[in-house]
Every structure is written in structure tokens, then in C-alpha cells.
Design a protein around this motif. Sequence first.
Motif, mmCIF file in Angstrom:
data_model
loop_
_atom_site.group_PDB
_atom_site.id
_atom_site.type_symbol
_atom_site.label_atom_id
_atom_site.label_comp_id
_atom_site.label_asym_id
_atom_site.label_seq_id
_atom_site.Cartn_x
_atom_site.Cartn_y
_atom_site.Cartn_z
ATOM 1 N N LYS A 166 0.825 -1.213 0.000
ATOM 2 C CA LYS A 166 0.000 0.000 0.000
ATOM 3 C C LYS A 166 0.862 1.266 0.000
ATOM 4 O O LYS A 166 0.617 2.211 -0.735
ATOM 5 C CB LYS A 166 -0.934 -0.039 1.215
ATOM 6 N N MET A 193 -6.010 -10.550 0.641
ATOM 7 C CA MET A 193 -5.537 -9.212 0.261
ATOM 8 C C MET A 193 -5.381 -8.333 1.504
ATOM 9 O O MET A 193 -6.307 -8.264 2.325
ATOM 10 C CB MET A 193 -6.554 -8.541 -0.672
ATOM 11 N N PRO A 195 -5.870 -5.480 3.953
ATOM 12 C CA PRO A 195 -7.004 -4.544 4.001
ATOM 13 C C PRO A 195 -6.628 -3.106 3.613
ATOM 14 O O PRO A 195 -7.398 -2.432 2.919
ATOM 15 C CB PRO A 195 -7.459 -4.604 5.461
ATOM 16 N N THR A 198 -6.384 -2.977 -0.141
ATOM 17 C CA THR A 198 -7.733 -3.088 -0.719
ATOM 18 C C THR A 198 -8.478 -1.756 -0.633
ATOM 19 O O THR A 198 -9.087 -1.306 -1.605
ATOM 20 C CB THR A 198 -8.542 -4.176 0.029
ATOM 21 N N ALA A 201 -6.843 0.833 -3.041
ATOM 22 C CA ALA A 201 -7.141 0.499 -4.436
ATOM 23 C C ALA A 201 -8.587 0.847 -4.792
ATOM 24 O O ALA A 201 -8.875 1.368 -5.868
ATOM 25 C CB ALA A 201 -6.877 -0.984 -4.674
ATOM 26 N N LYS A 202 -9.474 0.580 -3.847
ATOM 27 C CA LYS A 202 -10.885 0.862 -4.083
ATOM 28 C C LYS A 202 -11.119 2.367 -4.220
ATOM 29 O O LYS A 202 -11.819 2.835 -5.125
ATOM 30 C CB LYS A 202 -11.719 0.294 -2.928
ATOM 31 N N GLN A 207 -7.378 -1.598 -9.986
ATOM 32 C CA GLN A 207 -7.830 -2.994 -9.957
ATOM 33 C C GLN A 207 -6.764 -3.855 -9.287
ATOM 34 O O GLN A 207 -5.583 -3.785 -9.654
ATOM 35 C CB GLN A 207 -8.047 -3.443 -11.407
ATOM 36 N N LEU A 208 -7.148 -4.653 -8.301
ATOM 37 C CA LEU A 208 -6.194 -5.588 -7.687
ATOM 38 C C LEU A 208 -6.357 -6.947 -8.355
ATOM 39 O O LEU A 208 -7.438 -7.513 -8.389
ATOM 40 C CB LEU A 208 -6.435 -5.703 -6.180
ATOM 41 N N THR A 210 -4.526 -10.976 -9.007
ATOM 42 C CA THR A 210 -3.631 -11.925 -8.333
ATOM 43 C C THR A 210 -2.754 -12.616 -9.365
ATOM 44 O O THR A 210 -3.106 -12.713 -10.546
ATOM 45 C CB THR A 210 -4.433 -12.991 -7.568
#
Length: 272
Positions: A166, A193, A195, A198, A201-202, A207-208, A210
Motif C-alpha cells: 500500500k 488481500m 485490508p 484493498t 485500491a478501491k 484494480q487488484l 492476483t
Amino acid sequence: MEPHVNAKQLLNHATTLKLHTGNLVNRSRLKKKCPSSPSEELQDCIQGTLSEWFAAMPSSLDSLPSILDCTIPENTEAITPEEREELKVSVKLFLTESDRSSIRSAVDMACLSLGVSQLDSVIIAPPPLPEGEAQTLTHLQPLWEELESLVHSQKIAAIGTSDLDKTLLEQLYNWAQVKPSSNQVNLASCCVMPPDLTAFAKEFDIQLLTHSDPKELISAAGFQEAVQGSSKDLQAADWRLEWVLRYSIIVKSRGIIKAKGYIVHAKKGNNL
């Protein structure tokens, strides 16, 4: 003349090796045994493509080329303009050294090999760092600037990152002119993922995704083994891999993979 003598002469003389595996979806050779890892798949592909290419070489050549362009035409099909709209061309570029010019040559070579003027997305995997060193924004900046210039010249539509936490993703996002549209997270390193990643990114519409690629897609030894395995008597110790590009072509409406493959670029070690 025996083919392997030819192969040896070709490799001894050449200083650059470009290799395109062609579409692996159609290759029955790979369907027989399922490779257990991306590294094994790549090693198998390099060896198989080189073997086929050497076998198809004419036994006499007027002159030995300095660039070996190993592509097997029947395994490769360019995208036609009519079907381009229907397809998404995604690429992940694995660099083995921090040379930003590799990014441009890899993107150019992919466009040329696949018959497109623009790649829909490119994810960059920076070169592995020495043990104990952590990736920083300083490492990423020159590579990202090169990607941005390819977005500005419309060679790439969207650019993404791989394995950024992050903090680093946020630093890159704040610094970058062209923002990352995606970040790949290795499933082996975290089953869930993180937190904070996440949430970030949101918020910024990243877009995350894998992936299960190792830190080093193929080791120097693995690459040399693949080259040596393609033909008897070959010495490959002085060849070094510069980059590997993996592409997939997806039919948007149906979500199926139409094609996937690798493009590989290597240089003779003493030509630094």
C-alpha cells in the motif's frame, strides 16, 4: 551438415537472440504435460521453440546472422484489424535489469509480433533486487516514466504494477502522471488481500489482480539450460536474458483466452 553443428555456429556467431513462442493455446506439445510452474512453462517453451527453429534451418547459409530471430510462423497468427475491437491484449513484462530502453523494445516487439498498434494493458515486474533490499519509488520511477511515454504515444492504453504494498503503491500513485490502473498481488505471499491495500485500491479505482509468478520468472541457469537443451553440444553460458514478455489475448465478449505466449530477448554476455 548435421543440424546441431549449425545451431552451434549460429549461436556462437550471434550477439542477440529474439524468440517468440507463438500461441501456446494451440501447441499440442504443451498439452501433453502440464507444467507445474510459470518458470517450467517458460523453460519448456524456450527449449521447444529453439529446437523447432534449429530443425527448420536450412543446412547452408550464405552468412551467419548476428541477430537470431526465432519465430515459427505457423505457430504465430497476427491479429486482423477486423477482430482487434473484440480482443484485449494484456502483457506482463519481466525485466532482468533496470534498463528502461528494454521496455520500449519489448513493447515494440510485442506490437510487431501480434500485429497491433497498441497494447491494452502492460504490467511491469521490475528486476529482482539483491537479497535484503526493498523496492523503492526511486527504483520504479525511471521504468514508470518509460511506460508513461508509451501511453502518451498511444502504444499502451493502461499501465499497471506488480507486488507493490500500500505504501509504495500510494507513493507511485501520487508521483505518477499516468496513474497505475492495476496492481498484481502474489497469492503465495498473502492468501488474503491486505485490508489497507484493498481500501486504497478501491478509493483510487485501481484494480487488484492476483498472480502466482515467482520473483524471478526464469533464472540465468534455467535460461541457459533451455538453450543448451534445444540442441546437442551447445554452450549457452555467455548468453544473458534481458527481458521476458508474456502476453494473453482475450475475447472480450466471451472472456476466453484466444492466444497466449512469450517473447524473450537475450544478449551475448560479452557485448555489454
